[in-house]
Design a protein around this motif. Structure first.
Motif, PDB file in Angstrom:
ATOM      1  N   ALA A  23       0.828  -1.207   0.000  1.00 15.38           N
ATOM      2  CA  ALA A  23       0.000   0.000   0.000  1.00 15.38           C
ATOM      3  C   ALA A  23       0.864   1.260   0.000  1.00 15.38           C
ATOM      4  O   ALA A  23       0.540   2.234  -0.697  1.00 15.38           O
ATOM      5  N   ILE A  24       1.953   1.260   0.750  1.00 12.58           N
ATOM      6  CA  ILE A  24       2.851   2.412   0.782  1.00 12.58           C
ATOM      7  C   ILE A  24       3.467   2.644  -0.594  1.00 12.58           C
ATOM      8  O   ILE A  24       3.512   3.775  -1.094  1.00 12.58           O
ATOM      9  N   VAL A  25       3.932   1.575  -1.227  1.00 12.36           N
ATOM     10  CA  VAL A  25       4.557   1.699  -2.542  1.00 12.36           C
ATOM     11  C   VAL A  25       3.551   2.181  -3.584  1.00 12.36           C
ATOM     12  O   VAL A  25       3.844   3.075  -4.386  1.00 12.36           O
ATOM     13  N   LEU A  26       2.351   1.613  -3.576  1.00 13.86           N
ATOM     14  CA  LEU A  26       1.339   2.035  -4.546  1.00 13.86           C
ATOM     15  C   LEU A  26       0.919   3.487  -4.333  1.00 13.86           C
ATOM     16  O   LEU A  26       0.697   4.216  -5.299  1.00 13.86           O
ATOM     17  N   ALA A  27       0.816   3.907  -3.082  1.00 14.33           N
ATOM     18  CA  ALA A  27       0.459   5.295  -2.810  1.00 14.33           C
ATOM     19  C   ALA A  27       1.570   6.238  -3.241  1.00 14.33           C
ATOM     20  O   ALA A  27       1.305   7.318  -3.777  1.00 14.33           O
ATOM     21  N   ALA A  28       2.817   5.846  -3.046  1.00 12.30           N
ATOM     22  CA  ALA A  28       3.936   6.706  -3.439  1.00 12.30           C
ATOM     23  C   ALA A  28       4.084   6.779  -4.951  1.00 12.30           C
ATOM     24  O   ALA A  28       4.276   7.858  -5.518  1.00 12.30           O
ATOM     25  N   ASN A  34      -0.092   7.588 -12.382  1.00 13.17           N
ATOM     26  CA  ASN A  34      -1.366   7.063 -11.918  1.00 13.17           C
ATOM     27  C   ASN A  34      -2.366   7.016 -13.065  1.00 13.17           C
ATOM     28  O   ASN A  34      -3.275   7.844 -13.144  1.00 13.17           O
ATOM     29  N   PRO A  35      -2.241   6.029 -13.946  1.00 11.63           N
ATOM     30  CA  PRO A  35      -3.167   5.967 -15.075  1.00 11.63           C
ATOM     31  C   PRO A  35      -4.570   5.558 -14.619  1.00 11.63           C
ATOM     32  O   PRO A  35      -4.765   4.479 -14.076  1.00 11.63           O
ATOM     33  N   PHE A  36      -5.513   6.456 -14.819  1.00 12.13           N
ATOM     34  CA  PHE A  36      -6.921   6.212 -14.489  1.00 12.13           C
ATOM     35  C   PHE A  36      -7.135   5.849 -13.026  1.00 12.13           C
ATOM     36  O   PHE A  36      -8.074   5.134 -12.689  1.00 12.13           O
ATOM     37  N   ALA A  37      -6.278   6.296 -12.149  1.00 12.64           N
ATOM     38  CA  ALA A  37      -6.357   6.088 -10.695  1.00 12.64           C
ATOM     39  C   ALA A  37      -6.322   4.617 -10.308  1.00 12.64           C
ATOM     40  O   ALA A  37      -6.745   4.251  -9.223  1.00 12.64           O
ATOM     41  N   ILE A  38      -5.788   3.777 -11.185  1.00 12.98           N
ATOM     42  CA  ILE A  38      -5.748   2.344 -10.897  1.00 12.98           C
ATOM     43  C   ILE A  38      -4.831   2.053  -9.713  1.00 12.98           C
ATOM     44  O   ILE A  38      -5.191   1.288  -8.815  1.00 12.98           O
ATOM     45  N   LEU A  39      -3.664   2.672  -9.692  1.00 10.44           N
ATOM     46  CA  LEU A  39      -2.723   2.415  -8.598  1.00 10.44           C
ATOM     47  C   LEU A  39      -3.285   2.888  -7.258  1.00 10.44           C
ATOM     48  O   LEU A  39      -3.099   2.230  -6.234  1.00 10.44           O
ATOM     49  N   SER A  40      -3.984   4.009  -7.267  1.00  9.32           N
ATOM     50  CA  SER A  40      -4.566   4.521  -6.023  1.00  9.32           C
ATOM     51  C   SER A  40      -5.676   3.611  -5.519  1.00  9.32           C
ATOM     52  O   SER A  40      -5.784   3.366  -4.314  1.00  9.32           O
ATOM     53  N   LEU A  75      -9.282  10.898  -5.115  1.00 11.91           N
ATOM     54  CA  LEU A  75     -10.176  12.056  -5.176  1.00 11.91           C
ATOM     55  C   LEU A  75      -9.583  13.175  -6.026  1.00 11.91           C
ATOM     56  O   LEU A  75     -10.297  13.824  -6.804  1.00 11.91           O
ATOM     57  N   LEU A  76      -8.289  13.384  -5.909  1.00 15.01           N
ATOM     58  CA  LEU A  76      -7.614  14.395  -6.714  1.00 15.01           C
ATOM     59  C   LEU A  76      -7.691  14.047  -8.199  1.00 15.01           C
ATOM     60  O   LEU A  76      -7.976  14.905  -9.034  1.00 15.01           O
ATOM     61  N   TRP A  77      -7.464  12.791  -8.530  1.00 11.49           N
ATOM     62  CA  TRP A  77      -7.512  12.369  -9.929  1.00 11.49           C
ATOM     63  C   TRP A  77      -8.911  12.558 -10.493  1.00 11.49           C
ATOM     64  O   TRP A  77      -9.077  13.064 -11.603  1.00 11.49           O
ATOM     65  N   PHE A  78      -9.934  12.163  -9.735  1.00 10.53           N
ATOM     66  CA  PHE A  78     -11.305  12.339 -10.218  1.00 10.53           C
ATOM     67  C   PHE A  78     -11.663  13.814 -10.355  1.00 10.53           C
ATOM     68  O   PHE A  78     -12.398  14.201 -11.274  1.00 10.53           O
ATOM     69  N   ALA A  79     -11.155  14.670  -9.472  1.00 10.26           N
ATOM     70  CA  ALA A  79     -11.421  16.107  -9.586  1.00 10.26           C
ATOM     71  C   ALA A  79     -10.758  16.680 -10.836  1.00 10.26           C
ATOM     72  O   ALA A  79     -11.357  17.514 -11.540  1.00 10.26           O
ATOM     73  N   ILE A  80      -9.559  16.228 -11.139  1.00  9.76           N
ATOM     74  CA  ILE A  80      -8.873  16.702 -12.345  1.00  9.76           C
ATOM     75  C   ILE A  80      -9.610  16.257 -13.593  1.00  9.76           C
ATOM     76  O   ILE A  80      -9.833  17.046 -14.521  1.00  9.76           O
TER      77      ILE A  80
END
Length: 88
Positions: A23-28, A34-40, A75-80
């Motif tokens: 989770a730490i690695v994926l968040a970093a 972050n293509p299509f917020a998949i990693l998040s 949330l940031l990705w969806f707002a963008i």
């Protein structure tokens, strides 16, 4: 000899579990790429599992940090994306 074994066991109890580390690695990595917020989204899943499987305070703390970071990234990705689509 017996005290050294206890020291090793005590130090092993402070390790992070694999779900929390993932989770730490994926968040970093999600902040950089972050293509299509998949990693998040995957980071949110692993952060939740990391919280559920945490065995000590350090592990739980890092799982909560990574989970909240992944949620903010999503949330940031969806707002963008929403603002880009609204501008069309």
């Amino acid at each position: 000899m017996n005290s050294k074994q206890n020291e090793v066991q005590a130090s092993n109890g402070n390790k992070l579990n694999g779900f929390t580390i993932t989770a730490i690695v994926l968040a970093a990595v999600g902040f950089v790429l972050n293509p299509f917020a998949i990693l998040s989204i995957i980071g949110i899943v692993f952060g939740g599992i990391g919280i559920a499987k945490s065995t000590n305070k350090k592990d739980k703390k890092w799982a909560i940090i990574s989970l909240s970071l992944a949620i903010m990234e999503t949330l940031l990705w969806f707002a963008i994306v929403y603002s880009a689509l609204a501008a069309l």
